[in-house]
Write an enzyme that holds these catalytic residues in place. Sequence first.
Site, short mmCIF file in Angstrom:
data_model
loop_
_atom_site.label_atom_id
_atom_site.label_comp_id
_atom_site.label_asym_id
_atom_site.label_seq_id
_atom_site.Cartn_x
_atom_site.Cartn_y
_atom_site.Cartn_z
N PRO A 23 0.86 -1.19 0.00
CA PRO A 23 0.00 0.00 0.00
C PRO A 23 0.89 1.24 0.00
O PRO A 23 1.78 1.37 0.84
CB PRO A 23 -0.78 -0.13 1.31
N VAL A 25 0.66 5.53 -0.45
CA VAL A 25 -0.19 6.71 -0.57
C VAL A 25 0.06 7.39 -1.91
O VAL A 25 1.20 7.71 -2.27
CB VAL A 25 0.06 7.70 0.59
N CYS A 108 3.08 3.20 9.34
CA CYS A 108 3.48 4.48 8.76
C CYS A 108 4.27 5.30 9.77
O CYS A 108 3.77 5.60 10.86
CB CYS A 108 2.26 5.27 8.30
N ASN A 210 14.17 -4.38 2.15
CA ASN A 210 15.39 -4.86 1.46
C ASN A 210 15.08 -5.57 0.14
O ASN A 210 15.87 -6.41 -0.30
CB ASN A 210 16.21 -5.83 2.34
#
Length: 483
Positions: A23, A25, A108, A210
């Site tokens: 996900p 933004v 987040c 990574n």
Amino acid sequence: MEKLQGFKFWRETLQSARYVLAPMVEQSELAWRLLSRRHGAQLCYTPMLHAQVFLRDANYRRENLYNEVSPEDRPLITQFCANDPEVFVQAALLAQDYCDAIDLNLGCPQMIAKRGHYGVFLQDEWELLERMIKLANEKLSVPVTCKIRVFPEVEKTVKYAKMLEKAGCQLLTVHGRTKDQKGALTGVASWEHIKAVREAVNIPVFANGNIQHLSDVLHCMEETGVQGVMSAEGNLHNPALFEGRSPPVWEMAEEYLEVVQKHPPCTLSYVRAHLFKLWHHTLQIHQDLREELAKAKNLAGIEEVNRQLKQRCQEEMAKEESERYHTGLPLPHWICQPYVRPVPKDPGRENGQKALEVKAVSMKRALEDSDSPNDSLSKNKQKKKARNPHKNFCPELKPKYIKCEQCGNPKGNKCVFNLCRGCCKKKAYKEVADCPSHGLRFKTKAQKQGSSGAGSRQINGSSSVQTEPCATVPDHPAAQALA
């Protein structure tokens, strides 16, 4: 219909997805998800949606989820940020028919998440998170999942994951970085933490961090034992990452623009941002076209910039190796490849002399004994100072305001009550008074209404005199003053 859980949910609903688009933004919108699916992504997440805004704003729901429905775009997980159990569940109920699961963002680390009190800044509030996951698990017809960041301690991270599993989380994505690993301090994600979580819980686990090439995906799965691997930034620079290919950037750009045209509407700023990522290395060389891309007003303008970049790169490909631009990259700059953030400058030594010790926390602030007055300001304040050199940020030098007698806010300079506008309005309304300083005219309006009422009574005669008082008896202070 029975709600699937855990591994059964992963195998049947998510079709044993191993390659996952994160996900992001304003970046994992429908067009980008469809492009990524064409090139190996088996599961996609929507961009993070704000639960409170999603709940109250129908336009926000349409623009960010309802208008982005496509049969090709499944399986799909919708992600929300939230800090209130009821708000989270009510928003999820509005979204559950358009996706296969609801994800709670607990990862987040950005400042906006800190101000809004969501994302990774909830990771110490275990009771609240437990209530949120439990309620969602009870009320929703689709599974609830979580995306988290790790604690510095492996043991605490494992306890955290087990708490979420017990509360009802059916799938866990673990980003192997801590809350403070972001921006210039991003560093390397800890697969050790991810492996420990995977071994401790009995639900599917996705790893994040990574991942720059398909070889990293396979290595991560082998080392951690996770069911799937999620890619964010690696995918933005190379949408064909899960295929193990590194195609020319214009190939991906042209295909993306084709998808955008087939699935409108797509916000132009999203399209522009994707091309900045795809063309990142090439735009370091052709900076004039960077400006053109930034100024493009429509898709046609963006396509023209893409055509020019393609042409320039193909002309360079036709040249001898010695005549090409040398960028120090492992591949030519026109090939999709990861962006590696520059390592922060080593504060230990500079020009052979010992430098001041720098704490990681103060990277965005000035350090010590600075010669320049601007060095003590944040970057944001330095920008304001550049626009207005006379702007003053020193609290001692700022003008002192006389406070409102009731609330402590600055009072109006000429207020008749010595109050701020909010308190003045309440007092003037209650006492049917005027305050010219704040433009309040309650007394004047009451007098005008009284005089107009008296005039109408004289014109209409005695019958209206008996009936009109009954119509002007409300509890409004102005009416009482007239009476």
